[in-house]
Design a protein around this motif. Sequence first.
Motif, PDB file in Angstrom:
ATOM      1  N   SER A 116      -3.861  -9.858   0.880  1.00  0.00           N
ATOM      2  CA  SER A 116      -3.564 -11.233   1.290  1.00  0.00           C
ATOM      3  C   SER A 116      -2.056 -11.471   1.261  1.00  0.00           C
ATOM      4  CB  SER A 116      -4.271 -12.233   0.373  1.00  0.00           C
ATOM      5  OG  SER A 116      -3.614 -12.284  -0.876  1.00  0.00           O
ATOM      6  N   ALA A 155      -8.427  -5.630   2.176  1.00  0.00           N
ATOM      7  CA  ALA A 155      -7.295  -6.289   2.832  1.00  0.00           C
ATOM      8  C   ALA A 155      -6.364  -6.855   1.773  1.00  0.00           C
ATOM      9  CB  ALA A 155      -7.789  -7.397   3.748  1.00  0.00           C
ATOM     10  N   ASN A 204     -13.875  -3.380   3.931  1.00  0.00           N
ATOM     11  CA  ASN A 204     -13.082  -4.552   4.325  1.00  0.00           C
ATOM     12  C   ASN A 204     -11.934  -4.829   3.356  1.00  0.00           C
ATOM     13  OD1 ASN A 204     -15.070  -4.897   6.360  1.00  0.00           O
ATOM     14  ND2 ASN A 204     -16.334  -6.012   4.916  1.00  0.00           N
ATOM     15  N   GLU A 211       0.851  -1.183   0.000  1.00  0.00           N
ATOM     16  CA  GLU A 211       0.000   0.000   0.000  1.00  0.00           C
ATOM     17  C   GLU A 211       0.888   1.234   0.000  1.00  0.00           C
ATOM     18  OE1 GLU A 211      -4.122   1.444   2.100  1.00  0.00           O
ATOM     19  OE2 GLU A 211      -3.002  -0.203   2.977  1.00  0.00           O
ATOM     20  N   GLN A 257     -17.276 -11.446  -0.725  1.00  0.00           N
ATOM     21  CA  GLN A 257     -15.855 -11.123  -0.831  1.00  0.00           C
ATOM     22  C   GLN A 257     -15.437 -11.181  -2.296  1.00  0.00           C
ATOM     23  OE1 GLN A 257     -12.854 -13.690   0.997  1.00  0.00           O
ATOM     24  NE2 GLN A 257     -11.847 -11.817   1.646  1.00  0.00           N
ATOM     25  N   PHE A 310     -11.899  -7.554  -0.838  1.00  0.00           N
ATOM     26  CA  PHE A 310     -12.788  -6.515  -0.337  1.00  0.00           C
ATOM     27  C   PHE A 310     -14.234  -6.951  -0.503  1.00  0.00           C
ATOM     28  CE2 PHE A 310     -11.885  -5.598  -4.778  1.00  0.00           C
ATOM     29  CZ  PHE A 310     -13.147  -5.373  -5.322  1.00  0.00           C
TER      30      PHE A 310
END
Length: 150
Positions: free
Chosen positions: A98, A96, A94, A5, A113, A105
Motif C-alpha cells: 500500500s 500488494a 494478491n 520489495e 484481505q 494479501f
Amino acid sequence: MPTKEINEFHVIDTIEKPNETPRVLLENKNLKKQIEVSGKVLEAQYRIGENFLILVTEGNPFEEALYVYYFSNSLDLMDSLELSAMYSEGMLRNVALSDSGDIMFSFFDNNEQWVLKVFSHPKYAFFNNKYPVKSKISVFHKNWLSLTKP
C-alpha cells in the motif's frame, strides 16, 4: 519507514524431518549471512528502513502456514508471526504494497484481505494476535508486527 520489495535473499537448502515443520536455510547475498526459519518456500521479501521482512510458506496448499519474520540489518530476529489454521487450505495471493507501506494479501480465501503492518517503534499489544494469527514470542514482548483482517 519506507518499504520496498527486494531480491537479496535466496534459498540455500530445505530441511524436512518427519512430523516436524519444514525449515529453510536462507542467505542474504549482500550480507553473505545465512538464517534458518520455519517454512519451505520464500514467497516475498522487503526492506523496511534498514531492516528486512520475509514471508515464507510451507508449500502445502492443503494445510498451509504463512510465516512472517522481521529481522534487523544484521539478521537478528526482531519479531515473527504465523498465520495458519489446522486442516485449512491456504495460498498466499494478491500480495500488494500500500501507499502507507502496509502489505496486503489474501491467504485462506481469495475474497479476504489481510493487512500486515510494521511499526516504526515496537509496541506492547496484549492479545493483539487473534486466531488464526499466532506469535511465538512472549506476551510481554514488544511487537513490531501486526497482522489483521479488517
